[in-house]
Write a protein that holds these residues in place. Sequence first.
Motif, PDB file in Angstrom:
ATOM      1  N   UNK A   1       0.879  -1.186   0.000  1.00  0.00           N
ATOM      2  CA  UNK A   1       0.000   0.000   0.000  1.00  0.00           C
ATOM      3  C   UNK A   1       0.914   1.233   0.000  1.00  0.00           C
ATOM      4  N   UNK A   2       0.391   2.420  -0.382  1.00  0.00           N
ATOM      5  CA  UNK A   2       1.259   3.605  -0.496  1.00  0.00           C
ATOM      6  C   UNK A   2       2.075   3.895   0.769  1.00  0.00           C
ATOM      7  N   UNK A   3       1.501   3.612   1.911  1.00  0.00           N
ATOM      8  CA  UNK A   3       2.172   3.905   3.175  1.00  0.00           C
ATOM      9  C   UNK A   3       3.495   3.132   3.325  1.00  0.00           C
ATOM     10  N   UNK A   4       3.576   1.965   2.668  1.00  0.00           N
ATOM     11  CA  UNK A   4       4.743   1.087   2.833  1.00  0.00           C
ATOM     12  C   UNK A   4       6.053   1.766   2.455  1.00  0.00           C
ATOM     13  N   UNK A   5       6.015   2.635   1.414  1.00  0.00           N
ATOM     14  CA  UNK A   5       7.268   3.259   0.997  1.00  0.00           C
ATOM     15  C   UNK A   5       7.615   4.467   1.857  1.00  0.00           C
ATOM     16  N   UNK A   6       6.682   4.893   2.731  1.00  0.00           N
ATOM     17  CA  UNK A   6       6.942   6.088   3.541  1.00  0.00           C
ATOM     18  C   UNK A   6       7.540   5.762   4.900  1.00  0.00           C
ATOM     19  N   UNK A   7       6.908   4.869   5.628  1.00  0.00           N
ATOM     20  CA  UNK A   7       7.422   4.576   6.968  1.00  0.00           C
ATOM     21  C   UNK A   7       7.535   3.074   7.165  1.00  0.00           C
TER      22      UNK A   7
END
Lengths: 325, 331
Positions: free
Chosen positions: B295-301
């Motif tokens: 999901x998009x969040x995976x690449x952020x934190x």
Amino acid sequence: MTSYFLQRLIQSIAVLLAVSVVVFFAVYGIGDPIELLVPPQASAAERLALIKRLGLDQPVWSQYFTFLGNALSGNLGTSFVHGVPVVSLILGRLPATLELVLLSMITATVVSVPLGLYAGLNPDSRPSRIIMAGTVIGFSLPSFWKGMMLVLLFSVWLGWLPTAGRGETVTALGMQTSLFTLDGLKHLILPTLNLAIPNTVLMVRLIAAGAAEATTQDYVKFARAKGISRRRIVRRHILRTILIPVVTVVGIEFGSLVAFSTITETVFSWPGMGKLLIDSIYQLDRPVVVAYVMLTTLLFVGVNLLVDVLYAALDPRVKLSGGMT
Amino acid sequence: MTGLLDIRGLRTVFHTPEGAWAAVDGVDLTIRRGEVLCLVGESGSGKSVTGFSTVRLIDPPGEIVEGEILFDGKDLRQASDEELRALRGNRIAMVFQDPLSTLNPVLTIGEQMAEAITAHRRCTKAQITEESVRALARVGIPSPEVRLRQYPHEFSGGMRQRVAIAIALLNSPDLIIADEPTTALDVTIQSQILYEVQTLARETGTAILWITHDLAIVAELADRVAVMYAGQIVESGAVDDVLDRPCHPYTLGLLKSSTGTVRPGERLHQIDGNAPRIDARPSGCPFRTRCDRVVPLCSETYPLRQENGDRAFRCHNPVPAAPATSGEVLP
């Protein structure tokens, strides 16, 4: 074990035979000793008598077989120059060489083991780098130059040590030795040092490399995981494994020092075997040169056998058994 | 929750000319007395480095830079060299991966056992022999009196690993760290050794940290399991729980890849891509480049640890609790 020794014995005899052929004919080819032996004022008859007495009138192959026959009965010939049996001539010089060689091998071992271990176990420390740089210098300097520099420094400039000879000797165990007089010991220091330096640096490098490699081995890490003290790991686990290459080098070097300490003996006028060899070559004293090489070969064969036996004692994986190797 | 061993935020880096790379990057791990914890992961995931860091057997260029290693309440990162030496082989013993290289080839088995005893307590020669013989007999080595006088090369690989385990048992440690001890052995020997270790652990109450990449071993041996990926523990918990109901997509991928799940002739499942190199780990979650639930969040934190009792995992989009894989995953 018995078949192993039997096999080694046969191999040794083959080696000795091969060496005898090569040396005998090579020495024959160097030159005719008669010109050097006969005084200029001698008559032609005296000259012919000497040639006949020394057996130089025979063809070379017949001379070789005469030599071989005599050698089998333990007689390696008589020196042209000194007129005494060569074996006793050479063996008479042996103690002087042997004490020099033994002392320098002991010095080399005693100095190189701690230095090599230190350098191998602390490869990045400053003293280690100095030690390793020192080994390169020690190894690169030629023996004759080093010998002369030692004389220059300690005898000429500082005046601490004598330049040449054996000094005062005493008889111990039926041999003349310099080991038990102060004067003799003083004479021993410089030639011993000169002989010991190349072997010391060679062994330092060997031990340092071995120790550095051993520390990365799993069994050393496992010993640490067992809680074994560092001291014991170095002494039992590391030193024991690196002794094997060290024994090889000590063995080979011991043989070559006894045989070829020629340069050092010449520089320091040490009356040992090496000096005898050089003098005999100059004088074309054929029997001495041939016998010298034969005895040297015998020495190497013997030392090699001894080294193999020591291997088996040091490394339980080595078994001495028959069969071609 | 405190155990025999509590590792908190452990970070072990390897210094290179290009910088310090973390082989272990913030590991939390607990082992209770008498339990078998399997640490499972791919090659290069940091399992072995975690094991060696526990007893601080990390040599330069490696260095433990952060975290606490609480063993029986004492932080081993603060321990002196002598305290560590006294602990190693005594209260925490280790067994290594390759039995052919862990024993010194030039010393007898007897000497290598004796030194493990005398490093930690005073003993008479008779006592040492007796204890060594007993330890060898316990791991199933026949005629131990004779074997004591032999050298490692006179033993087979399996026998040597038994000797290593016997050495580890000598001082009745509280914890044994076993770094893939059966990987180099064939399958029959492997299962014998597993069985023996399990029995020994039960009899002596020794806790075991068993490092492996083999899920079959985990199923057979472990009480609890911790799954490691790219220097971090991505999922942990009781072994049945984790194997039957994986939360992290990586654990699920590992389970699907095991050979027990496919019929003969069928293609084996594999996780796409390779584990990231230590010097090229993606930002955020390190598994996101190979993950099918990204999901998009995976690449952020990087997801935080979510704990539920003994169960913990780190994922933004965990596998929903479905019984899809339960029961049939492993024999």
